[in-house]
Design a protein around this motif. Sequence first.
Motif, mmCIF file in Angstrom:
data_model
loop_
_atom_site.group_PDB
_atom_site.id
_atom_site.type_symbol
_atom_site.label_atom_id
_atom_site.label_comp_id
_atom_site.label_asym_id
_atom_site.label_seq_id
_atom_site.Cartn_x
_atom_site.Cartn_y
_atom_site.Cartn_z
ATOM 1 N N LEU A 29 -7.149 -5.449 -0.419
ATOM 2 C CA LEU A 29 -5.810 -5.211 -0.984
ATOM 3 C C LEU A 29 -5.045 -4.238 -0.075
ATOM 4 N N ILE A 30 -5.720 -3.151 0.317
ATOM 5 C CA ILE A 30 -5.097 -2.164 1.206
ATOM 6 C C ILE A 30 -4.813 -2.786 2.578
ATOM 7 N N ARG A 31 -5.744 -3.610 3.033
ATOM 8 C CA ARG A 31 -5.607 -4.255 4.351
ATOM 9 C C ARG A 31 -4.354 -5.128 4.414
ATOM 10 N N ALA A 32 -4.111 -5.899 3.357
ATOM 11 C CA ALA A 32 -3.051 -6.906 3.392
ATOM 12 C C ALA A 32 -1.718 -6.414 2.830
ATOM 13 N N ILE A 33 -1.684 -5.229 2.264
ATOM 14 C CA ILE A 33 -0.479 -4.773 1.559
ATOM 15 C C ILE A 33 0.716 -4.596 2.499
ATOM 16 N N THR A 34 0.456 -4.389 3.790
ATOM 17 C CA THR A 34 1.561 -4.197 4.738
ATOM 18 C C THR A 34 2.417 -5.451 4.878
ATOM 19 N N ALA A 35 1.825 -6.646 4.659
ATOM 20 C CA ALA A 35 2.623 -7.878 4.754
ATOM 21 C C ALA A 35 3.714 -7.888 3.697
ATOM 22 N N THR A 36 3.390 -7.429 2.477
ATOM 23 C CA THR A 36 4.370 -7.386 1.389
ATOM 24 C C THR A 36 5.316 -6.202 1.545
ATOM 25 N N LEU A 37 4.790 -5.075 2.022
ATOM 26 C CA LEU A 37 5.618 -3.871 2.155
ATOM 27 C C LEU A 37 6.434 -3.835 3.440
ATOM 28 N N SER A 38 6.206 -4.800 4.347
ATOM 29 C CA SER A 38 6.856 -4.734 5.668
ATOM 30 C C SER A 38 8.387 -4.645 5.603
ATOM 31 N N PRO A 39 9.086 -5.403 4.723
ATOM 32 C CA PRO A 39 10.546 -5.226 4.682
ATOM 33 C C PRO A 39 10.959 -3.817 4.258
ATOM 34 N N THR A 40 10.267 -3.264 3.257
ATOM 35 C CA THR A 40 10.589 -1.919 2.754
ATOM 36 C C THR A 40 10.310 -0.847 3.804
ATOM 37 N N LEU A 41 9.117 -0.909 4.414
ATOM 38 C CA LEU A 41 8.750 0.092 5.419
ATOM 39 C C LEU A 41 9.625 -0.029 6.665
ATOM 40 N N VAL A 92 -8.989 10.168 0.433
ATOM 41 C CA VAL A 92 -8.098 11.200 0.986
ATOM 42 C C VAL A 92 -6.999 10.562 1.829
ATOM 43 N N SER A 93 -7.344 9.556 2.625
ATOM 44 C CA SER A 93 -6.373 8.924 3.515
ATOM 45 C C SER A 93 -5.284 8.187 2.737
ATOM 46 N N CYS A 94 -5.650 7.537 1.635
ATOM 47 C CA CYS A 94 -4.641 6.875 0.793
ATOM 48 C C CYS A 94 -3.639 7.889 0.235
ATOM 49 N N LEU A 95 -4.147 9.039 -0.161
ATOM 50 C CA LEU A 95 -3.273 10.082 -0.697
ATOM 51 C C LEU A 95 -2.342 10.631 0.385
ATOM 52 N N VAL A 96 -2.872 10.796 1.601
ATOM 53 C CA VAL A 96 -2.037 11.277 2.706
ATOM 54 C C VAL A 96 -0.960 10.248 3.048
ATOM 55 N N PHE A 97 -1.337 8.959 3.050
ATOM 56 C CA PHE A 97 -0.368 7.900 3.319
ATOM 57 C C PHE A 97 0.776 7.948 2.312
ATOM 58 N N SER A 98 0.441 8.242 1.072
ATOM 59 C CA SER A 98 1.446 8.235 -0.004
ATOM 60 C C SER A 98 2.500 9.335 0.153
ATOM 61 N N ILE A 99 2.185 10.384 0.914
ATOM 62 C CA ILE A 99 3.146 11.487 1.087
ATOM 63 C C ILE A 99 3.711 11.561 2.510
ATOM 64 N N ILE A 166 7.547 1.497 -9.407
ATOM 65 C CA ILE A 166 6.861 2.766 -9.099
ATOM 66 C C ILE A 166 7.005 3.182 -7.636
ATOM 67 N N GLY A 167 7.438 2.260 -6.761
ATOM 68 C CA GLY A 167 7.580 2.593 -5.345
ATOM 69 C C GLY A 167 6.251 2.491 -4.602
ATOM 70 N N TRP A 168 6.330 2.356 -3.274
ATOM 71 C CA TRP A 168 5.115 2.152 -2.489
ATOM 72 C C TRP A 168 4.235 3.401 -2.438
ATOM 73 N N ARG A 169 4.820 4.586 -2.579
ATOM 74 C CA ARG A 169 4.027 5.814 -2.490
ATOM 75 C C ARG A 169 3.037 5.926 -3.659
ATOM 76 N N TYR A 170 3.513 5.668 -4.876
ATOM 77 C CA TYR A 170 2.618 5.748 -6.037
ATOM 78 C C TYR A 170 1.580 4.618 -6.032
ATOM 79 N N MET A 171 1.892 3.525 -5.347
ATOM 80 C CA MET A 171 0.900 2.466 -5.206
ATOM 81 C C MET A 171 -0.347 2.977 -4.486
#
Length: 416
Positions: A29-41, A92-99, A166-171
């Motif tokens: 899920l984490i690996r592939a999430i960038t395909a969906t989030l790519s327009p937002t990011l 820890v890395s997921c939390l850092v990514f979120s901020i 909820i936005g990508w950060r809370y995800m």
Amino acid sequence: MNTNENLLTRKNAAIVFFVFASAYFISTLIRAITATLSPTLSVEFQLEARDLGLLAGGYFLGFSIMQLLNGYWLDKHGPKKVILYLLCIGVVSCLVFSISNNFISLLLSRIFIGIGVSACLMAPLTGYRRWFAANMQQRANAWMLMTGALGMLASTLPVQWLLPVIGWRYMFVILAILLIISFVIIAFFSPGWSDKEVEIIENSNSKVGFFSGYLEIWKNPYFRSLVPLGFFNYGGLMAIQTLWAGPWMIKVSGYSALQSATGLFWLNFSMLITFWLWGLINPYILKKGISADKIIILGMPSSLVILLLTIYSGSNAGALHWTLFCVCSVFISLTHPAIGLAFPSNIAGRALSFYNLVIFFGVFIVQWGIGIIVDIIKLFGHNEILAFQGAFLIFLICCTGAYIYFLIHKSSRIKE
């Protein structure tokens, strides 16, 4: 070393499969999430195609960095201990990514996320080599990949629906919590290596050093025959499934963000069904005496033909084309268990992880490389559609060369 005393009962095998599958589900899920989030990011951080490719590929860079170490640790300490330590880094890395507030922070945390979940597939496959009967290896592998497809499925429409809420950060905070839950159930339900197994492995490792052990694997002709396939074909499949199918749909096919997420949903749903069916029929195919090599040789050209058709179709190629490409690429998944079964069980973890290094470094290079080539072609004044077609044509040439290399060099294989 998969003797009767190591084999799990059907009930325990199902439990062990489930607890490891939970971690692999989250990792994909984490690996592939960038395909969906790519327009937002891309909008929020003003990313070019090469930046997007590098960000998505950062996961695979971190993943690949750990593979040789993971292989050594998995053989020595067992799946349970290794995956638990690494999942702590993932949380820890997921939390850092979120901020994160800039591209460098996103990239570094993405790399460490890859490190943290780097054993989520190899750990169970190493364990299955000892805990499951030989005739169940292909099925266990296929159903783990089905679980991965389910994780990728969850990264599409569900993420797109949650994004405005909820936005990508809370995800990524939620993903960190899910990793913690996975940590707990693995800690409670996964078996560890027995003292006898550890003693045998340590005696074996004392005779073969860290690098010499991998050198022994590299010297095997069958392993080397699969390296280009793993790098370009398997790595390229993941690069497209986890990133480039989405941007193609938006920038070449003219899809909206929601239409792209819907296309990715059906692509990954098709892969889920494909891996489920693949797991069902594989044992019967093997009983007929049809080898994994023969299936790969006969099946792989179909994906190359579909890829050529997709490139030629340009803006007329969309979700259906990429779904057909990914489904027709399922034959490449046989290389994983083939590698595992080609080596003695005491070095199976290292062999699998070495091959995983090849695959995931390939994903990193292909994801980043496609983005770089797209940007270079656009610099020469060509439109985005032609830029994507050119980048994927180069990818097709590499995949075809890898397939031909395997045809030429496939004959030599270690006898188990």
